[in-house]
Design an enzyme around this catalytic site. Structure first.
Site, PDB file in Angstrom:
ATOM      1  CB  CYS A  55      -0.959  -0.098   1.210  1.00  0.00           C
ATOM      2  SG  CYS A  55      -0.267  -0.569   2.674  1.00  0.00           S
TER       3      CYS A  55
ATOM      4  CG  HIS B 292      -4.026   0.679   4.053  1.00  0.00           C
ATOM      5  ND1 HIS B 292      -3.715  -0.382   3.177  1.00  0.00           N
ATOM      6  CD2 HIS B 292      -5.233   1.322   3.624  1.00  0.00           C
ATOM      7  CE1 HIS B 292      -4.267   0.146   2.303  1.00  0.00           C
ATOM      8  NE2 HIS B 292      -5.195   0.950   2.416  1.00  0.00           N
TER       9      HIS B 292
ATOM     10  CG  ASP C  76      -7.047   2.521   0.092  1.00  0.00           C
ATOM     11  OD1 ASP C  76      -6.048   2.430  -0.459  1.00  0.00           O
ATOM     12  OD2 ASP C  76      -7.542   1.793   1.109  1.00  0.00           O
TER      13      ASP C  76
END
Lengths: 651, 302
Positions: free
Chosen positions: A407, A451, A467
């Site tokens: 991520c 994350h 995201d």
């Protein structure tokens, strides 16, 4: 009691076994020499006790005592702190064991043993070590009984039993003290530097690999108990540090502006309330669902909507907080939003060129954003825990050659693309998702749920969350980490990782185990000043008033001691069943005011009954004669007959 | 607690117990400082353990009584053997009970028994106590105590007994027995009491007449038995204070003690005269006791 008597070999066995068991779990923490020398000294002492070795000469003992401090200093680099103290204690215990010549010495060794028990809890406090140490405490207590010749009239097994009973009886008092003893907040004196060396968690910066490093860790980040239904996993963005600044590789920095004050818009619905139990992570910030709408006690909200404590969190912290999932931060001025456009000079040339081209080709910002996300989705980008190492320009390399990342790679690249196209963007790190534990009814967030995502500034809507990882691996966001990278979930047994049933069983087992651990954390380890205050308020004791606590302690402990005393001094039924039956017979007569005198034997008593109460004569004679025969006579009579006769006797 | 003659029980922490308390305090500080929940729990567990042992230690001595038998008189220097009887009136086992007896005098001398464990019932124990001076050896009421189970607390109870032991002077001196004042027969030794009917043998002692030695037994290497005769009137012996030509009164008493023993053994009738009184003319163990008691209780001059 004579002070000069040497402890017997049996006493030395007790002592050495107890000490070895209390030191054993410390072996990984002790320097090698300390463990080995303790074992050697203990063995030597056992040899002396059995007459197989000579006692150590005086010069050697003096040398060993003098050598302890330098040895600790040389191996630990200091004489203070947890590790050095432990090493010192273990070395002293070994020396004292060798030097045990009197009951007094042996007593000092057992005290050191009790000390060593406590030192374990400065390192680990899980259920297993607690249970193990409970057994060790029983063993040391039995050892204490064997010193001074106490309980030598008992067999070792009975002595252990007696010690176990003592510990068991001590437990209610321990519990009362645990609950009611006034809890003090912090360290009393400066903790040595090595106290928090092994905490994991997100740092305040992000660079390629810093989040994926955590993704292999099963360690618990925090647990959450919702007051009501939990939101869907895809909405669970746990907000942590917000990053503005980059040098091209590492992202850092946070809020510059003043502390943000919440507008008092509580109570208009849409609010989610929950309690977080945060594991210590040695950082100042707290985690809360995006977007926090309240500040827990002792914390502030900064301009980036990040909850901050005054000091680093070094003990498990429990806090209640509200969040509003529908709100976005819009407190940033246009001027400071411009800070979210900066890119280092000359960095990521290829990406910036591509971004410029796409922006020119797109009609508006929204179309541009969609284009970048579509690029992640359509081109062969892979979401992986083990991205290749990036050496050159991290963003360009990721975007155009490796295309494999976690991520943080996606968030960084996406932010660069936004900033290059003139859209203010910043990175938010934290956790996403979590595992719901139906047993304990809480959400467990582990380190591997760490994350990073992106927030874009839009004049009318504020900071909008995007995201980019979701574009590549939607299951990561919708179902959580386990679905995205399922390998981490299988039981650690070969061949079982693919079996669905085994995986399900393993999951259940892990959930119950974690529920147990959570209870343990909440009530044993996390029981501090706050918890005490809340709990005692329920029974109307104000834990802030020392006098109330002292009074509650005094009353409850006196009461429990009194109950124990009644139990200890209770009349016990004699162990002999024949005598027990005869007593019952006497008791039945007593109700008719026929009392057996203190010096009256069974025969005399029987004759008196026959004389004074002829109506009971036959029964009394039968019972008395059976009793006399069973207890003093031929013992040929059947105890069942006595039992039936006593049972049938109704004076 | 004062039922049926049972005295009060007292309980206080021992030195070890105080050390334990100090250790607990340090453990508590450690638990607070490192904010260790388990550290708190185990520190409190050990605290509870100490509190619980108060009850266990106290119970261990409850319903245990001490009874005392008479103590046989001894000569100074010999240990007086006090006969104690521990009675367990409870229905449970009692562990490691000790008895401590202390002299009434300023001398710090005391004696403690090995720990005794008792099932229900009685148990006799002997407690030797070194004697130094003649006279009454009076002891403080013996103390029953126990530190069972962990040695952190000591429970004790003074018993109601007042043990005392008569201590005779140590027999000493090498002066010969004075000549008997009356009677017939040999000059040395009124042994055997008379010389008419044979009544038995005893081993030869200094002063016995060679005529009474049973020479046949000597030839068979059976020692040197002396024939004893009874029937005649035993010779009478006056043993007096002024008959001992020694300045030190204690030495006089020691010599008199030796004479008394010899006279009793050799079968004389004897009388002891001291400046503060005199005994009857008699013999036998009762007479010996009366005379030795006079010696033992003769007031010291200093």
């Amino acid at each position: 009691m004579s002070k000069t008597r040497l402890p017997s070999p049996e006493q030395m066995h007790w002592l050495c076994t107890a000490m070895a068991l209390v030191i054993a779990p410390h072996l990984t923490r002790l320097p090698l020499w300390a463990g080995i020398s303790f074992a050697l000294l203990a063995l030597w002492r056992l040899g002396v006790a059995h007459g197989r070795c000579t006692p150590p000469p005086r010069w050697l003992r003096v040398f060993l005592v003098l050598a302890i401090l330098p040895a600790v200093y040389l191996s630990q680099g200091t004489l203070f702190g947890r590790s050095a103290g432990l090493t010192l204690l273990a070395a002293l215990a070994g020396m004292k064991l060798l030097e045990t010549h009197s009951p007094r010495d042996a007593y000092v060794v057992t005290l050191l043993g009790f000390f060593l028990v406590i030192t374990h809890f400065l390192y680990q406090q899980n259920i297993a070590i607690g249970l193990y140490m409970l057994l060790v405490v029983v063993l040391i207590t039995a050892t204490l009984m064997s010193i001074h010749g106490h309980g030598l009239s008992l067999t070792p097994r009975r002595r252990l039993r007696y010690a176990g009973i003592l510990v068991l009886q001590a437990f209610p008092i321990a519990l009362l003290l645990f609950l009611l003893f006034p809890r003090l907040p912090g360290p009393l004196w400066g903790l040595p530097k090595d106290a928090y060396s092994a905490v994991t968690g997100l740092g305040g910066t992000m660079s390629p690999g810093s989040v994926s490093r955590l993704s292999l860790s099963d360690a618990v980040a925090f647990r959450v108990k919702f007051e009501g239904a939990a939101p869907p996993v895809s909405a669970l963005y746990w907000r942590g540090p917000v990053l503005w600044n980059t040098d091209g590789r590492t992202w850092s920095g946070g809020a510059q502006g003043p502390t943000h004050r919440l507008a008092n818009d509580r109570g208009n619905g849409g609010e989610i309330s929950y309690t977080v139990t945060l594991e210590p992570h040695n950082q100042r910030w707290l985690y809360a669902l995006d977007l926090p709408a309240s500040t827990p006690r002792g914390s502030v909200l900064n301009e980036d909507f990040q909850l901050l404590k005054r000091k680093a969190i070094r003990q498990r912290l429990r806090y209640r907080v509200h969040s509003r999932l529908d709100q976005r931060p819009h407190n940033t001025s246009a001027r400071s939003a411009a800070r979210a456009l900066a890119l280092p000079q000359g960095a990521h040339p290829a990406s910036r060129a591509l971004a410029q081209r796409w922006r020119d080709e797109s009609d508006n910002e929204a179309a541009y954003i969609q284009r970048v996300l579509a690029h992640f989705r359509q081109q062969p980008f892979y979401y992986t825990l083990r991205p290749p190492l990036l050496n050159g320009d991290t963003v360009d390399e990721f975007m155009f050659s490796s295309r494999r990342g976690f991520c943080e790679h996606y968030a960084a690249a996406f932010t660069v693309f936004m900033r290059a196209a003139g859209i203010p963007a910043r990175i938010v790190t934290g956790y996403q998702g979590g595992e719901y534990n139906p047993l304990g009814q809480y959400l467990l967030v582990r380190q591997r749920d760490a994350h990073a995502w992106v927030e874009l500034w839009q004049q009318d809507r504020g900071w909008v969350r995007i995201d980019p990882t979701a574009a590549v691996s939607p299951s990561r966001i919708e179902l959580g980490m386990d679905a995205a990278i399922p390998q981490s979930l299988g039981p650690p047994l070969l061949g079982l990782a693919d079996n669905a049933t085994a995986r399900e069983l393993w999951r259940n087992f892990r959930q119950s185990w974690d529920a147990l651990n959570n209870g343990w954390n909440q009530w044993v380890l996390g029981y501090g000043m706050e918890r005490q205050r809340q709990l005692l308020a329920r029974i109307h004791i104000d834990a802030r008033k020392l006098s109330e606590l002292a009074l509650a302690l005094a009353i409850s402990i006196t009461l429990s001691m009194a109950i124990l005393a009644l139990w200890l001094w209770r009349r016990r039924a004699p162990s002999d069943p024949v005598l027990r039956l005869y007593r019952r017979f006497c008791h039945k007569l007593k109700r008719r005011r026929i009392k057996c005198g203190p010096t009256e034997g069974p025969l005399d008593f029987c004759q008196r009954i026959v004389r004074q109460h002829p109506e009971f004569a036959t029964e009394a004679m039968e019972i008395s004669h059976l009793y006399i025969d069973l207890r003093y006579g031929t013992k040929r009579a059947d105890i069942m007959r006595l039992r039936q006769a006593v049972k049938a006797f109704h004076p | 607690m004062n039922v049926r003659g049972q005295t009060r029980l007292y309980i206080l922490p021992t030195g070890n117990g105080l050390l334990f308390a100090a250790a607990l305090l340090v453990m508590l500080l450690g638990a607070i400082n490192y904010n260790s929940g388990l550290g708190y729990l185990f520190t409190f567990l050990l605290t509870g353990l100490a509190l619980v042992t108060i009850l266990h230690t106290h119970r261990n001595l409850s319903k245990v009584e001490l009874r005392m038998a008479n103590t046989a008189p001894v000569f100074a220097g010999e240990p007086a053997i006090f006969q104690l009887c521990l009675a367990n009136r409870s229905d449970q086992f009692r562990h490691d009970i000790c008895v401590r007896i202390e002299a009434d005098l300023a001398s710090a001398h005391s004696s403690i028994t090995e720990p005794v464990s008792l099932d229900a019932g009685l148990q006799n124990i002997e407690l030797p106590f070194v004697t130094q001076q003649r006279g009454w050896l009076r002891l403080k009421p013996p103390q029953l105590f126990s530190t069972f189970p962990l040695g952190l607390f000591r429970v004790w109870t003074p018993s109601l007994a007042n043990p005392a032991c008569l201590v005779y002077p140590q027999p000493d001196g090498s002066l010969p027995l004075p000549a008997p004042c009356g009677g017939i027969g040999n000059q040395h030794g009124g042994g055997g009491g008379g010389d008419e009917d044979f009544s038995g043998f005893r081993q030869h002692q200094h002063g016995d007449s060679p005529r009474q030695v049973h020479w046949k037994a000597v030839a068979r290497e059976q020692g040197m038995p002396v024939k004893l005769f009874s029937g005649g009137q035993p010779q009478e012996l006056e043993l007096g204070w002024e008959m001992v030509p020694l300045a030190d009164p204690e030495q006089r008493l020691a010599q008199l003690c030796r004479w008394l023993l010899t006279a009793e053994e050799q079968g004389y009738r004897y009388r002891l005269s001291l400046p503060n009184g005199r005994s009857e003319m008699d013999h036998g163990s009762a007479q010996l006791y009366v005379c030795l008691k006079m010696l033992a209780l003769y007031p010291a001059t200093s």
